[in-house]
Design an enzyme around this catalytic site. Structure first.
Site, PDB file in Angstrom:
ATOM      1  N   HIS A  96      20.672 -11.261 -33.704  1.00 32.70           N
ATOM      2  CA  HIS A  96      19.588 -12.364 -34.215  1.00 32.70           C
ATOM      3  C   HIS A  96      20.077 -13.558 -33.440  1.00 32.70           C
ATOM      4  CE1 HIS A  96      18.201 -10.255 -37.812  1.00 32.70           C
ATOM      5  NE2 HIS A  96      19.302  -9.403 -37.565  1.00 32.70           N
ATOM      6  N   TYR A 111      29.920  -8.758 -38.553  1.00 33.39           N
ATOM      7  CA  TYR A 111      29.611 -10.470 -38.840  1.00 33.39           C
ATOM      8  C   TYR A 111      30.778 -11.159 -38.400  1.00 33.39           C
ATOM      9  CZ  TYR A 111      24.747  -9.293 -40.633  1.00 33.39           C
ATOM     10  OH  TYR A 111      23.683  -9.035 -40.872  1.00 33.39           O
TER      11      TYR A 111
HETATM   12  C1  HEM Z   1      25.433  -2.018 -40.054  1.00 31.41           C
HETATM   13  C2  HEM Z   1      24.429  -2.859 -40.052  1.00 31.41           C
HETATM   14  C3  HEM Z   1      24.147  -4.224 -39.486  1.00 31.41           C
HETATM   15  C4  HEM Z   1      24.930  -4.782 -38.433  1.00 31.41           C
HETATM   16  C5  HEM Z   1      26.351  -4.083 -37.747  1.00 31.41           C
HETATM   17  C6  HEM Z   1      24.548  -5.858 -38.151  1.00 31.41           C
HETATM   18  C7  HEM Z   1      24.833  -6.954 -37.230  1.00 31.41           C
HETATM   19  C8  HEM Z   1      24.870  -8.253 -37.238  1.00 31.41           C
HETATM   20  C9  HEM Z   1      25.390  -9.070 -36.387  1.00 31.41           C
HETATM   21  C10 HEM Z   1      26.733  -9.151 -35.561  1.00 31.41           C
HETATM   22  C11 HEM Z   1      24.721 -10.522 -36.601  1.00 31.41           C
HETATM   23  C12 HEM Z   1      25.554 -11.921 -36.130  1.00 31.41           C
HETATM   24  C13 HEM Z   1      26.208 -12.350 -37.041  1.00 31.41           C
HETATM   25  C14 HEM Z   1      27.135 -13.899 -36.616  1.00 31.41           C
HETATM   26  O1  HEM Z   1      27.430 -13.918 -35.824  1.00 31.41           O
HETATM   27  O2  HEM Z   1      27.043 -14.803 -37.570  1.00 31.41           O
HETATM   28  C15 HEM Z   1      23.730 -10.365 -37.567  1.00 31.41           C
HETATM   29  C16 HEM Z   1      22.814 -10.916 -37.911  1.00 31.41           C
HETATM   30  C17 HEM Z   1      21.880 -11.220 -39.029  1.00 31.41           C
HETATM   31  N1  HEM Z   1      21.606  -9.782 -39.476  1.00 31.41           N
HETATM   32 FE1  HEM Z   1      22.658  -7.906 -39.259  1.00 31.41          FE
HETATM   33  N2  HEM Z   1      23.616  -6.333 -39.158  1.00 31.41           N
HETATM   34  C18 HEM Z   1      23.134  -5.046 -39.682  1.00 31.41           C
HETATM   35  C19 HEM Z   1      22.337  -4.860 -40.851  1.00 31.41           C
HETATM   36  C20 HEM Z   1      21.556  -5.987 -41.407  1.00 31.41           C
HETATM   37  C21 HEM Z   1      20.406  -5.590 -42.374  1.00 31.41           C
HETATM   38  C22 HEM Z   1      20.462  -4.336 -43.242  1.00 31.41           C
HETATM   39  C23 HEM Z   1      20.134  -6.883 -42.475  1.00 31.41           C
HETATM   40  C24 HEM Z   1      18.989  -6.847 -43.356  1.00 31.41           C
HETATM   41  C25 HEM Z   1      18.152  -7.857 -43.971  1.00 31.41           C
HETATM   42  C26 HEM Z   1      20.432  -7.671 -41.647  1.00 31.41           C
HETATM   43  C27 HEM Z   1      20.114  -8.940 -41.103  1.00 31.41           C
HETATM   44  C28 HEM Z   1      20.805 -10.151 -40.373  1.00 31.41           C
HETATM   45  C29 HEM Z   1      20.052 -11.407 -40.529  1.00 31.41           C
HETATM   46  C30 HEM Z   1      19.093 -12.065 -41.103  1.00 31.41           C
HETATM   47  C31 HEM Z   1      21.021 -12.024 -39.368  1.00 31.41           C
HETATM   48  C32 HEM Z   1      21.155 -13.458 -39.003  1.00 31.41           C
HETATM   49  C33 HEM Z   1      21.671 -14.204 -39.826  1.00 31.41           C
HETATM   50  C34 HEM Z   1      21.816 -15.661 -39.045  1.00 31.41           C
HETATM   51  O3  HEM Z   1      20.900 -16.224 -38.660  1.00 31.41           O
HETATM   52  O4  HEM Z   1      22.940 -16.239 -38.756  1.00 31.41           O
HETATM   53  N3  HEM Z   1      21.597  -7.259 -40.833  1.00 31.41           N
HETATM   54  N4  HEM Z   1      23.697  -8.847 -37.715  1.00 31.41           N
END
Ligand code: HEM
Length: 368
Positions: free
Chosen positions: A76, A346
């Site tokens: 994202h 995260y």
């Molecule tokens: C094992 C599963 C997942 C992994 C490894 C993953 C990994 C990541 C990572 C690395 C980030 C960036 C975090 C940061 O630097 O602040 C991120 C952001 C995000 N993920 Fe996931 N994610 C996973 C599952 C999901 C699921 C199930 C959702 C469901 C809604 C999701 C929604 C989001 C959202 C909305 C963001 C953006 C948050 C922001 O705007 O800062 N993720 N994800």
């Protein structure tokens, strides 16, 4: 007469001095602690088991999907911050003791984004759009949540997420992921079918404002009697969707979502209802690829009002980690294995990007 000395055997060793014994024992203890620490360090770093899935391996894979993610979220990666408020209706208090659900108005720092690894990606390339919030109650308790606009997640386990990420890595020779690798991933992961069906058929819209954002993972609301209620939640927009072909959206330029958001906010706040859906017994809480039946009861917890957009580089959301396990008392994680993985990954992404920004600031300072 003293007994004659046997000249063939060496003289008996003098008994060890008590001070020396203690010193040797202390050295042995220090060596053991150092050895244990080194082993624990190597284990945590994954050096003893190169196949073990670690947060760092997942973040490494996420970092190789095109563009330059240094200093940015590793997923994202392209987003925009916002400020707003959550106006709690009070209806959630029957289900949860969370202080942010008591009737009242609470400040929110949030972020809209597209699910990409490239912070400069064109908005029309982002099939999944997201909204993250941090709601803070007067007692300091926080509810952080990252929600996507898809109705289900693409995979059910951290291992499958990693494999899908590896299959999406950009081949430096072509500048694109290997289509065969992704095809193979989806052919061997039938649980992704509901997500793929949504991705193929859901209409594309002109705005972040008209999207419904879903927690996808299940959580538990804990009420005053200690009873636990499995829930998922969604932000349901009050804005009507404006559908356009994706080619028409691409023609608007790479940043049409940000431009649309700022134009709408110049006219007034944007609102969503935060709606909790209650599971029936037997509904899966550990598998985000499976939707719950549409007839499940819902509770309108209140209204999110977004008032101000902020560029990410200087915005209040930049240094927030929207870890979905940071929850107030009264809301708890479910048994979904993605939640613990999200928390750990995260944190790794957050550590990297904040360290990269700090290094960049130091380098810029010393160049002056
Ligand atoms: C094992 C599963 C997942 C992994 C490894 C993953 C990994 C990541 C990572 C690395 C980030 C960036 C975090 C940061 O630097 O602040 C991120 C952001 C995000 N993920 Fe996931 N994610 C996973 C599952 C999901 C699921 C199930 C959702 C469901 C809604 C999701 C929604 C989001 C959202 C909305 C963001 C953006 C948050 C922001 O705007 O800062 N993720 N994800």
């Amino acid at each position: 007469m003293p007994p004659a000395r046997d000249t063939a055997s060496p003289p008996p060793a003098p008994p060890p001095r008590p001070g020396r014994t203690r010193q040797a024992a202390a050295f042995a203890l220090i060596a053991a602690v150092c050895g244990l620490s080194a082993t624990a360090f190597a284990y945590t770093g994954g050096w003893l088991s190169p196949d073990r899935l670690t947060p760092a391996r997942i973040v490494d894979a996420l970092s190789d999907r095109g563009g330059d993610p240094i200093g940015h979220r590793r997923n994202h990666s392209k987003g925009i911050c916002f400020l707003g408020t959550f106006e709690a209706s009070g209806a959630g208090t029957a289900l949860s003791t969370a202080s942010v659900l008591a009737r009242g108005s609470y400040p929110v720092v949030g972020r809209f984004a597209i699910a990409t690894g490239d912070p400069m990606a064109a908005d029309a390339s982002g099939r999944v759009r997201s909204l993250a919030v941090r709601i803070v109650a007067p007692d300091g308790q926080e509810w952080r949540s990252g929600m996507n606009n898809s109705p289900v997640f693409v995979v059910a386990t951290p291992r499958a997420f990693y494999e899908q990420t590896v299959a999406s890595e950009v081949d430096p020779a072509t500048g694109h992921p290997d289509p065969k690798a992704l095809a193979h991933f989806f052919a061997t992961h039938p649980e992704s079918a509901p997500f793929l069906a949504w991705a193929k058929t859901a209409p594309w819209t002109t705005s972040f404002a008209d999207q419904q954002y879903n927690s996808l993972n299940a959580f538990r609301f804990i009420d005053a009697s200690g009873a636990s209620h499995p829930v998922r939640w969604s932000l349901v927009p009050t804005a009507a969707p404006q559908v356009e072909p994706v080619a028409a959206l691409a023609a608007k330029g790479p940043d049409f979502l940000e431009q649309d958001l700022k134009a709408r906010l110049a006219r007034g706040p944007l609102t969503w209802h935060l709606v909790a859906t209650l599971a029936a017994p037997g509904d899966p809480t550990d598998d985000a690829t499976k939707a719950w039946p549409a007839d499940r009861p819902t509770v309108d917890l209140g209204t999110l009002e977004v008032t101000t957009a902020q560029d990410e580089a200087t915005g209040a959301c930049r240094d927030i980690n929207y870890d979905p396990t940071i929850l107030p008392t009264g809301i708890a994680p479910s048994d979904d294995p993605l939640l613990a993985a999200r928390s750990a990954v995260y944190a790794n992404s957050f550590d990297r990007r904040t360290a990269e920004l700090a290094r960049h600031a130091t380098a810029a300072g010393s160049a002056r």
